[in-house]
Scaffold this active site. Structure first.
Site, PDB file in Angstrom:
ATOM      1  N   LYS A 165       0.858  -1.194   0.000  1.00 45.22           N
ATOM      2  CA  LYS A 165       0.000   0.000   0.000  1.00 45.22           C
ATOM      3  C   LYS A 165       0.891   1.240   0.000  1.00 45.22           C
ATOM      4  CE  LYS A 165      -4.466   0.821   2.220  1.00 45.22           C
ATOM      5  NZ  LYS A 165      -5.217   0.599   3.461  1.00 45.22           N
TER       6      LYS A 165
HETATM    7  O1  G3P Z   1      -8.048   1.306   4.897  1.00 39.96           O
HETATM    8  C1  G3P Z   1      -8.229   2.650   4.671  1.00 39.96           C
HETATM    9  C2  G3P Z   1      -9.611   3.181   4.982  1.00 39.96           C
HETATM   10  O2  G3P Z   1     -10.575   2.201   4.803  1.00 39.96           O
HETATM   11  C3  G3P Z   1      -9.698   3.908   6.270  1.00 39.96           C
HETATM   12  O3  G3P Z   1     -11.010   4.121   6.692  1.00 39.96           O
HETATM   13  O4  G3P Z   1     -12.555   4.635   8.535  1.00 39.96           O
HETATM   14  O5  G3P Z   1     -10.142   5.315   8.741  1.00 39.96           O
HETATM   15  O6  G3P Z   1     -11.651   6.500   7.159  1.00 39.96           O
HETATM   16  P1  G3P Z   1     -11.353   5.194   7.838  1.00 39.96           P
END
Ligand code: G3P
Length: 219
Positions: A84
């Site tokens: 990533k």
């Molecule tokens: O994996 C990255 C993403 O899904 C993060 O989500 O909930 O931290 O905005 P969030």
């Protein structure tokens, strides 16, 4: 549509995997902080051994040489690893180089259609647009998914649209209608996809009626 679980918690990954509908896992530094304690590389290896699918492991370097070094090391952990990389200039350069070495990349922190276009041109395996974080600032995360799907379709890019930062089941319903290739979501959202009160009420009624029917048979 592929389902990934967005967590580094081994118990949550195991539970999601046992449902039989899991296609992969996404992690990030914040999710590693929540999981806590473990050696990063060993932890990623454990996840890869648990799940038969792609497992995203994020670099923390922000310069080209650092991203390349970390990316190569992460890719060696397991065949399931997808590296990533953040959507910044050195990240785009590294995506081009890593993919030319046969290393698969998930380009993360995407918030605009032009960012997604550049990531595809660099050869990213996945692009991760963050729906919820856009919604959080009164922008439209789902509109971004639609824009990217249209752009990739217009030019035939193979980069898969991995809808991320999912907050609730309606995000999944909309992403599936738009045609996102993948959605990564917390375990709590995966479970909520199943729920409907009419299913629960209907089942309770069927079971009660079955019991009543059995009594008539045995009478
Ligand atoms: O994996 C990255 C993403 O899904 C993060 O989500 O909930 O931290 O905005 P969030």
């Amino acid at each position: 549509m592929k389902f990934f679980v967005d967590t580094a918690d081994l118990d949550e990954i195991r539970e999601a995997n046992e449902m039989g509908v899991l296609d992969g896992v996404t992690t990030n530094p914040s999710l590693m902080k929540e999981a806590g304690g473990a050696d990063f590389h060993e932890h990623i290896y454990k996840i890869c051994e648990m799940v038969d699918g792609d497992v995203s492991a994020e670099v923390t370097a922000t310069d080209y040489a650092g991203i390349m070094a970390e990316g190569r090391t992460l890719a060696k952990i397991h065949d399931n690893v997808v590296v990533k990389v953040p959507l910044i200039l050195d990240g785009i350069k590294a995506i081009k180089s890593l993919t030319s070495e046969g290393i698969r990349v998930n380009c993360t922190l995407c918030f605009s259609p032009t960012q997604a276009l550049i990531a595809a041109k660099a050869g990213a395996t996945y692009i991760s647009p963050f729906i919820g974080r856009l919604d959080d600032i009164s922008s439209d995360g789902l509109e971004l998914i639609q824009q990217i799907v249209t752009i990739y379709s217009n030019y035939g890019y193979n980069t898969e649209v991995l809808a991320a930062s999912i907050r609730h089941p309606m995000h999944i319903a909309a992403c599936a209608q738009i045609g996102a290739d993948v959605a990564t979501m917390p375990l709590s959202v995966i479970k909520k996809l199943l729920n409907h009160p009419l299913t629960d009420n209907g089942l309770a009624k069927f079971l009660a009626d079955w019991e009543a029917y059995q009594k008539t048979v045995n009478a």
